[in-house]
Design a protein around this motif. Structure first.
Motif, mmCIF file in Angstrom:
data_model
loop_
_atom_site.group_PDB
_atom_site.id
_atom_site.type_symbol
_atom_site.label_atom_id
_atom_site.label_comp_id
_atom_site.label_asym_id
_atom_site.label_seq_id
_atom_site.Cartn_x
_atom_site.Cartn_y
_atom_site.Cartn_z
ATOM 1 N N GLY A 180 83.206 7.584 37.665
ATOM 2 C CA GLY A 180 83.616 6.296 38.189
ATOM 3 C C GLY A 180 82.647 5.172 37.902
ATOM 4 O O GLY A 180 83.019 3.998 37.957
ATOM 5 N N ASP A 181 81.389 5.518 37.581
ATOM 6 C CA ASP A 181 80.395 4.483 37.275
ATOM 7 C C ASP A 181 80.228 4.243 35.776
ATOM 8 O O ASP A 181 79.331 3.510 35.363
ATOM 9 C CB ASP A 181 79.041 4.839 37.898
ATOM 10 N N TYR A 182 81.088 4.827 34.960
ATOM 11 C CA TYR A 182 80.961 4.690 33.503
ATOM 12 C C TYR A 182 80.941 3.209 33.091
ATOM 13 O O TYR A 182 80.090 2.779 32.300
ATOM 14 C CB TYR A 182 82.112 5.415 32.811
ATOM 15 N N ALA A 183 81.886 2.435 33.638
ATOM 16 C CA ALA A 183 81.991 1.030 33.237
ATOM 17 C C ALA A 183 80.758 0.230 33.635
ATOM 18 O O ALA A 183 80.421 -0.762 32.980
ATOM 19 C CB ALA A 183 83.248 0.404 33.857
ATOM 20 N N ARG A 184 80.083 0.657 34.681
ATOM 21 C CA ARG A 184 78.855 -0.023 35.092
ATOM 22 C C ARG A 184 77.672 0.393 34.241
ATOM 23 O O ARG A 184 76.776 -0.409 33.957
ATOM 24 C CB ARG A 184 78.574 0.298 36.568
ATOM 25 N N ILE A 185 77.653 1.641 33.801
ATOM 26 C CA ILE A 185 76.519 2.203 33.057
ATOM 27 C C ILE A 185 76.521 1.788 31.587
ATOM 28 O O ILE A 185 75.483 1.431 31.007
ATOM 29 C CB ILE A 185 76.539 3.740 33.153
ATOM 30 N N VAL A 186 77.692 1.832 30.942
ATOM 31 C CA VAL A 186 77.732 1.760 29.482
ATOM 32 C C VAL A 186 77.251 0.427 28.897
ATOM 33 O O VAL A 186 76.626 0.442 27.815
ATOM 34 C CB VAL A 186 79.142 2.141 28.961
ATOM 35 N N PRO A 187 77.443 -0.733 29.520
ATOM 36 C CA PRO A 187 76.893 -1.946 28.900
ATOM 37 C C PRO A 187 75.375 -1.900 28.728
ATOM 38 O O PRO A 187 74.847 -2.316 27.688
ATOM 39 C CB PRO A 187 77.319 -3.062 29.871
ATOM 40 N N GLY A 188 74.665 -1.388 29.720
ATOM 41 C CA GLY A 188 73.220 -1.266 29.602
ATOM 42 C C GLY A 188 72.810 -0.268 28.538
ATOM 43 O O GLY A 188 71.795 -0.446 27.853
ATOM 44 N N VAL A 189 73.609 0.797 28.391
ATOM 45 C CA VAL A 189 73.340 1.798 27.359
ATOM 46 C C VAL A 189 73.441 1.174 25.973
ATOM 47 O O VAL A 189 72.551 1.339 25.122
ATOM 48 C CB VAL A 189 74.325 2.981 27.492
#
Length: 307
Positions: A180-189
């Protein structure tokens, strides 16, 4: 002084799940892997984007286990259904041996497929191989659900980042991949990856030597998610190479999810390509719609990609 990157797995923070288990003592977390490196297949692969496969093939190393639970995963045989006895478990030194064998076989690069949950032992393997004289670019071919902190720990070891941008829709990420936190994590990645390697750089023959190339798989019935991903990438950099994939087919448990229990239509895919062009993402790789079977591996065979 740290003797190896693998020591980080004593309290595992390899990926955003931060399970905290002691994998060095055999404990396992979400990815179901311990301290060894579970390898499902090693070989030259010609099914990647042209700058990655080149003319001689990409030296792919497919790892078992995963930090996502994609219900439609085409690699489910090794990502979610694998048994420990069905894969080889290697040490970093043994994996470095395999990297050198791929170099001798003529590979354009060493392509680490699904590395996120194994990032620290892989860093040890890369360091060993480099110390032995390995010169090929290292490709970090991930699902995008990576730890920014872990990526910073291994800074300088990766030449090419090849991540997915699966979702910017939290509900889809939660329901289809248990993240559920993928969309929050991936921009920083993606930001960290770009900071480390910059734009894609090709050699005289058109093979990638360094840089970032992002993949996006278009899911049927989730076109707004795809548009959101493309809008994000256009805001990131319109010059960024983007691979827009049409190869989705309903695999694994997709039959339990009516919205994705079908292939992508040509009209759906063309609408996403049109969106990319409208956004100025002209540096894009596209696929033939309807060629899904060409990309399906069977890891029960010696050569999973044999036609």
């Amino acid at each position: 002084m740290r003797r190896s990157f693998s020591e980080e797995m004593a309290c595992c923070r390899c990926c955003p799940r931060e399970c905290g288990v002691n994998r060095l003592r055999g404990e396992t977390g979400f990815c179901r892997t311990g301290s060894g490196i579970p390898v499902a297949h090693i070989g030259l692969h010609f099914g990647e984007e042209p700058p990655i496969s080149g003319s001689r093939g990409s030296g792919t190393i497919f790892f078992a286990g995963c930090n996502l639970r994609c219900v439609f995963c085409q690699n489910h045989q090794i990502s979610q259904e694998f048994q420990r006895g069905s894969v080889r478990t290697l040490s970093p030194r043994e994996l470095a041996d395999e990297m050198q064998r791929l170099e001798k076989a003529g590979a354009h690069n060493i392509n680490l497929v699904s590395p996120s949950h194994l990032i620290f032992p892989l860093a040890d393997a890369i360091s060993i191989a480099r110390n032995r004289g390995l010169t090929l670019p290292i490709v970090y071919n991930s699902n995008g659900y990576d730890s920014v902190a872990a990526l910073r720990e291994i800074r300088g070891l990766i030449n090419i980042f090849l991540p997915d941008l699966k979702y910017l829709d939290e509900d889809a990420a939660r329901g289809l991949s248990a993240a559920g936190d993928y969309a929050r994590i991936v921009p920083g990645v993606l930001g960290e990856m770009f900071a480390q390697v910059g734009p894609l750089v090709l050699d005289e023959a058109g093979s990638a030597r360094r840089g970032l190339l992002v993949r996006h798989l278009v899911l049927p019935g989730h076109l707004e998610n795809s548009r959101s991903c493309l809008r994000f990438l256009a805001g990131f950099s319109r010059d960024l190479p983007v691979s827009i994939m049409s190869q989705y087919s309903p695999q694994f448990r997709a039959g339990d999810y009516p919205r994705i229990n079908r292939t992508l239509s040509e009209e759906e895919y063309e609408s996403i390509i049109d969106c990319a062009l409208e956004l100025g993402l002209e540096n894009a790789f596209v696929q033939e719609c309807g060629s899904q079977q060409e990309y399906l591996p069977d890891f029960s065979r010696t050569d999973p990609f044999q036609a």
